[in-house]
Design a protein around this motif. Structure first.
Motif, mmCIF file in Angstrom:
data_model
loop_
_atom_site.group_PDB
_atom_site.id
_atom_site.type_symbol
_atom_site.label_atom_id
_atom_site.label_comp_id
_atom_site.label_asym_id
_atom_site.label_seq_id
_atom_site.Cartn_x
_atom_site.Cartn_y
_atom_site.Cartn_z
ATOM 1 N N ILE A 39 0.827 -1.208 0.000
ATOM 2 C CA ILE A 39 0.000 0.000 0.000
ATOM 3 C C ILE A 39 0.861 1.258 0.000
ATOM 4 O O ILE A 39 0.637 2.197 -0.782
ATOM 5 N N SER A 42 2.475 1.946 -3.299
ATOM 6 C CA SER A 42 1.476 2.336 -4.296
ATOM 7 C C SER A 42 1.065 3.795 -4.118
ATOM 8 O O SER A 42 0.923 4.537 -5.104
ATOM 9 N N ILE A 43 0.880 4.219 -2.888
ATOM 10 C CA ILE A 43 0.511 5.612 -2.632
ATOM 11 C C ILE A 43 1.619 6.552 -3.105
ATOM 12 O O ILE A 43 1.362 7.569 -3.764
ATOM 13 N N THR A 69 8.641 -1.078 0.425
ATOM 14 C CA THR A 69 7.808 -1.972 -0.382
ATOM 15 C C THR A 69 8.588 -3.152 -0.936
ATOM 16 O O THR A 69 8.176 -4.308 -0.790
ATOM 17 N N PHE A 184 -4.049 4.750 -7.238
ATOM 18 C CA PHE A 184 -4.765 5.056 -5.994
ATOM 19 C C PHE A 184 -5.936 4.099 -5.781
ATOM 20 O O PHE A 184 -6.248 3.717 -4.651
ATOM 21 N N ALA A 187 -4.601 0.887 -4.579
ATOM 22 C CA ALA A 187 -4.102 1.092 -3.212
ATOM 23 C C ALA A 187 -5.267 1.071 -2.214
ATOM 24 O O ALA A 187 -5.145 0.519 -1.112
ATOM 25 N N GLY A 190 -6.192 -2.359 -1.685
ATOM 26 C CA GLY A 190 -5.204 -2.937 -0.774
ATOM 27 C C GLY A 190 -5.527 -2.616 0.677
ATOM 28 O O GLY A 190 -5.346 -3.463 1.561
ATOM 29 N N CYS A 191 -6.015 -1.406 0.934
ATOM 30 C CA CYS A 191 -6.418 -1.045 2.302
ATOM 31 C C CYS A 191 -7.554 -1.945 2.786
ATOM 32 O O CYS A 191 -7.568 -2.385 3.943
#
Length: 235
Positions: A39, A42-43, A69, A184, A187, A190-191
């Motif tokens: 995550i 990715s952010i 990462t 985003f 991501a 992913g959260c």
């Protein structure tokens, strides 16, 4: 011996029990490291693509991507392999390769490590993005038996790679920004997956992940369902 005495003796005979597993380094869920480190990278990448930092600062996310990462995905892959979760190890290993190679690509091009002439920098980036698009698209197809949340995640990653590839070849800032918003999006997914694995790890119930695309229609209500792939419960 009477029947009542035999019954009493039977009740008093201790039943052997399986020893409870002792927690150790080769237990647990590697997704607890793999997902949050995915995550954060990715952010950082998404913010770079949408122009949060100047275009010349292409190396801005590299510290996060390499130190957090890339290494985090590698640790998760080794952990998963150590506990016999081959599919999980494969997925985290693939993304470890992606993030680490991305960091080295940026550093190599900006510091002329690889002897790539400046006029070939765009073609080199195109080579990188094309190679990883094919690999992630293959991963998406190969994991259709996983819950649909994972299929969607891998599909979004492949889509982002294709958009950024076209944007790089055409030198389009607008398309790069579109790619950033797709980043985003995965991501955010992913959260959601991180809340799922953390809930399971802390004794709660996991979040709905959707029926696998490649597993056929769900069984009728009340019918016994086959067990999900191991990755579905561990990641």
């Amino acid at each position: 011996m009477t029947a009542s005495e035999a019954a009493t003796t039977h009740r008093e005979t201790p039943v052997p029990q399986e020893p409870e597993p002792t927690p150790g380094p080769l237990t647990g869920d590697p997704a607890l490291i793999g997902v949050p480190t995915f995550i954060v990278g990715s952010i950082a990448l998404g913010m770079t693509l949408v122009g949060f930092v100047p275009a010349a600062a292409v190396g801005a996310p590299v510290a996060i991507i390499l130190a957090a990462t890339g290494i985090g995905q590698l640790l998760a892959a080794v952990w998963a392999a150590g506990i016999g979760q081959s599919a999980v190890a494969s997925i985290f290993g693939i993304f470890s390769g992606f993030w680490l190679s991305y960091g080295f690509l940026v550093l190599g091009l900006t510091h002329d490590w690889f002897g790539v002439p400046s006029e070939s920098a765009t073609a080199t980036q195109g080579l990188f993005l094309s190679s990883w698009f094919v690999t992630v698209a293959l991963l998406t197809l190969a994991t259709l038996r996983l819950p649909v949340a994972y299929t969607l995640l891998f599909g979004l990653i492949a889509a982002a790679l294709m958009i950024v590839l076209v944007a790089t070849v055409q030198d389009s800032t607008e398309l790069k920004a579109v790619g950033g918003y797709v980043v985003f999006t995965f991501a955010a997914l992913g959260c959601y997956l991180f809340f799922h694995v953390m809930s399971v790890a802390t004794g709660g119930r996991g979040l709905p992940l959707g029926h696998p695309v490649g597993a056929g229609p769900p069984p009728p209500r009340g019918a016994g369902a086959p067990p999900p792939p191991r990755f579905a419960s561990s990641c």
